[in-house]
Structure formats: C-alpha cells, structure tokens
Scaffold this motif. Structure first.
Motif, short mmCIF file in Angstrom:
data_model
loop_
_atom_site.label_atom_id
_atom_site.label_comp_id
_atom_site.label_asym_id
_atom_site.label_seq_id
_atom_site.Cartn_x
_atom_site.Cartn_y
_atom_site.Cartn_z
N ASP A 159 -29.61 27.78 -4.09
CA ASP A 159 -29.80 27.94 -2.66
C ASP A 159 -28.54 27.48 -1.93
OD1 ASP A 159 -30.58 27.89 -0.05
OD2 ASP A 159 -32.38 26.68 -0.35
N SER A 160 -27.85 28.42 -1.31
CA SER A 160 -26.57 28.09 -0.66
C SER A 160 -26.77 27.21 0.57
CB SER A 160 -25.81 29.36 -0.29
OG SER A 160 -26.63 30.18 0.50
N ASP A 161 -28.00 27.14 1.10
CA ASP A 161 -28.26 26.28 2.26
C ASP A 161 -28.68 24.87 1.85
OD1 ASP A 161 -27.74 28.25 4.11
OD2 ASP A 161 -29.78 29.03 4.01
N HIS A 162 -28.82 24.63 0.53
CA HIS A 162 -29.32 23.33 0.08
C HIS A 162 -28.18 22.30 0.09
CE1 HIS A 162 -31.36 20.30 -2.33
NE2 HIS A 162 -32.48 20.94 -2.09
N PRO A 163 -28.40 21.13 0.69
CA PRO A 163 -27.29 20.16 0.81
C PRO A 163 -26.85 19.57 -0.51
CG PRO A 163 -29.36 19.22 1.59
CD PRO A 163 -29.63 20.67 1.35
N VAL A 164 -27.68 19.60 -1.55
CA VAL A 164 -27.30 19.00 -2.83
C VAL A 164 -26.34 19.89 -3.60
CG1 VAL A 164 -28.19 18.34 -5.11
CG2 VAL A 164 -29.37 17.59 -3.05
N ASN A 165 -26.68 21.15 -3.77
CA ASN A 165 -25.89 22.00 -4.68
C ASN A 165 -25.13 23.12 -3.99
OD1 ASN A 165 -28.62 22.91 -4.31
ND2 ASN A 165 -28.29 24.43 -5.91
N ARG A 166 -25.41 23.39 -2.73
CA ARG A 166 -24.67 24.42 -1.98
C ARG A 166 -24.59 25.74 -2.74
NH1 ARG A 166 -24.65 22.39 3.04
NH2 ARG A 166 -23.59 20.41 3.23
N GLY A 167 -25.68 26.11 -3.38
CA GLY A 167 -25.72 27.42 -4.05
C GLY A 167 -25.34 27.39 -5.52
N THR A 168 -24.81 26.28 -6.00
CA THR A 168 -24.39 26.24 -7.41
C THR A 168 -25.54 25.79 -8.31
OG1 THR A 168 -23.69 23.95 -7.23
CG2 THR A 168 -22.04 25.64 -6.76
#
Ligand code: SF4
Length: 196
Positions: free
Chosen positions: A82-91
C-alpha cells in the motif's frame, strides 16, 4: 546544419524507412492502438490489510474479483504494498510479496481445529463453538489458578497457568485493546506471533 556525406545517407535511410512503414499502415500509433490491453485490476475490489508475517506490519492492498453478492465467492487475484501506508510506502519484502501464494495455499488453516485430550486427530469446529470452548476453559482455569496475593501477603493478581499469543496482523488499536484485556485478566505469559 553541417553534416558529412555518411551522415546524410543515414538520415535519408531512416526517413525512407519510416515513411514506407506509414504507407503500409504499420505506423507506430496505429500498431499501438491495436494492442491495448485491459488493466488486469480494473473492476476489482480493493481491500486494505496488514501483512501477517512480521512485526514491521507492512500495509497491503488486496484486489479481488466478484461483485460482493451473497452467492458469489470472492477471489483474490493480486496483492501489493500500500503506497499510502506510512510503514512501507508501497514496498514489500519477498515474504510479503509472495502473499498471494499463501492466501491460495491448500494447506492454509481456515477454520478452528481442536485435538481432544488423548486423541491424535485434529477435529474441525465452528467459530462459535470454538469461542465458547475457549472462554469456558479460560474461566475454569482462571477460577482454579488465579493468585491474588504472594507469600508476603502483597496483592499480585496473577494468572500464570494460561498464556496468550496475539496476531501480528493486528493494527495498533487492536494490539492495544488485546494487551488491555489480557493484562486485566492477570495473564503474564503474553507474546506476539511476530516474534515466533
Ligand atoms: S512485507 Fe516483509 S517486512 Fe513487511 S510485514 Fe511482511 S514480512 Fe514483515
């Protein structure tokens, strides 16, 4: 523009080839227009989730087919970070990137199971039955083994005979509430599957 004889012939050759292709009807814009592919995630349903594997807690988007009608089985066809997720930014790491195989694995446990005392067989249970059994066992064990005070008479309110393993796919909020419930019961043996 300055150019030598060799450069002049190169330019002429490229121009002649391009115009010949256009005359034959295979100019790039026409060729690409014939090859439009439908985006494979078009018309899918997006569901956000958390990777269940480790304590990093990467955010996921799961794409499923099916219109959510009662008689239609949803089928997950793609999972990505999920590119909107603050932990992994899509990775995603290789484990998270392989989640689609995990979801569709034939050996994935999907229903509660119990191995009765003395048995070597696992038996499937309904969710309601499983939760009823767990709560009855917990109450019986807590009633029998709860320790209110230690040898010095100090209040300790401990329950040492039952442990609790939480899931790493929980959100911060779910983890906070789980911690509160478990500790308020007096359980000290409490850990998370992310560390296993
Ligand atoms: S994608 Fe990898 S790093 Fe992220 S939570 Fe899953 S296992 Fe951990």
């Amino acid at each position: 523009m300055d150019m030598n004889r060799r450069q002049f012939f190169k330019v002429c050759a490229v121009g002649l080839g391009t115009s010949s292709l256009a005359a034959l009807g295979v100019a790039p814009p026409n060729a690409y227009a014939d090859q439009i592919r439908h985006f494979k995630l078009a018309r899918t349903i997006e569901t956000r989730n958390t990777c269940p594997y480790c304590s990093v807690g990467c955010g996921l988007i799961m794409y499923s087919q099916g219109d959510a009608a009662k008689n239609v089985a949803q089928n997950i066809i793609h999972i990505e970070g999920d590119s909107d997720h603050p932990v992994n930014r899509g990775t995603l790491c290789p484990k998270g990137a392989g989640l689609l195989d995990f979801v569709h694995s034939e050996s994935r446990l999907k229903v509660p199971q119990v191995r009765e005392a003395g048995s070597n067989e696992w038996k499937e249970l309904g969710w309601d039955e499983a939760l009823d059994r767990i709560s009855k066992h917990m109450k019986a064990d807590r009633d029998a083994n709860f320790i209110e005070t230690n040898e010095q008479g100090q209040r300790v309110n401990r329950w040492l005979s039952t442990g609790f393993l939480a899931a790493s796919a929980s959100s911060n909020e779910a983890g906070y509430i789980t911690h509160k419930v478990v500790r308020s019961l007096g359980i000290l043996g409490f850990d998370n599957q992310a560390r296993v």
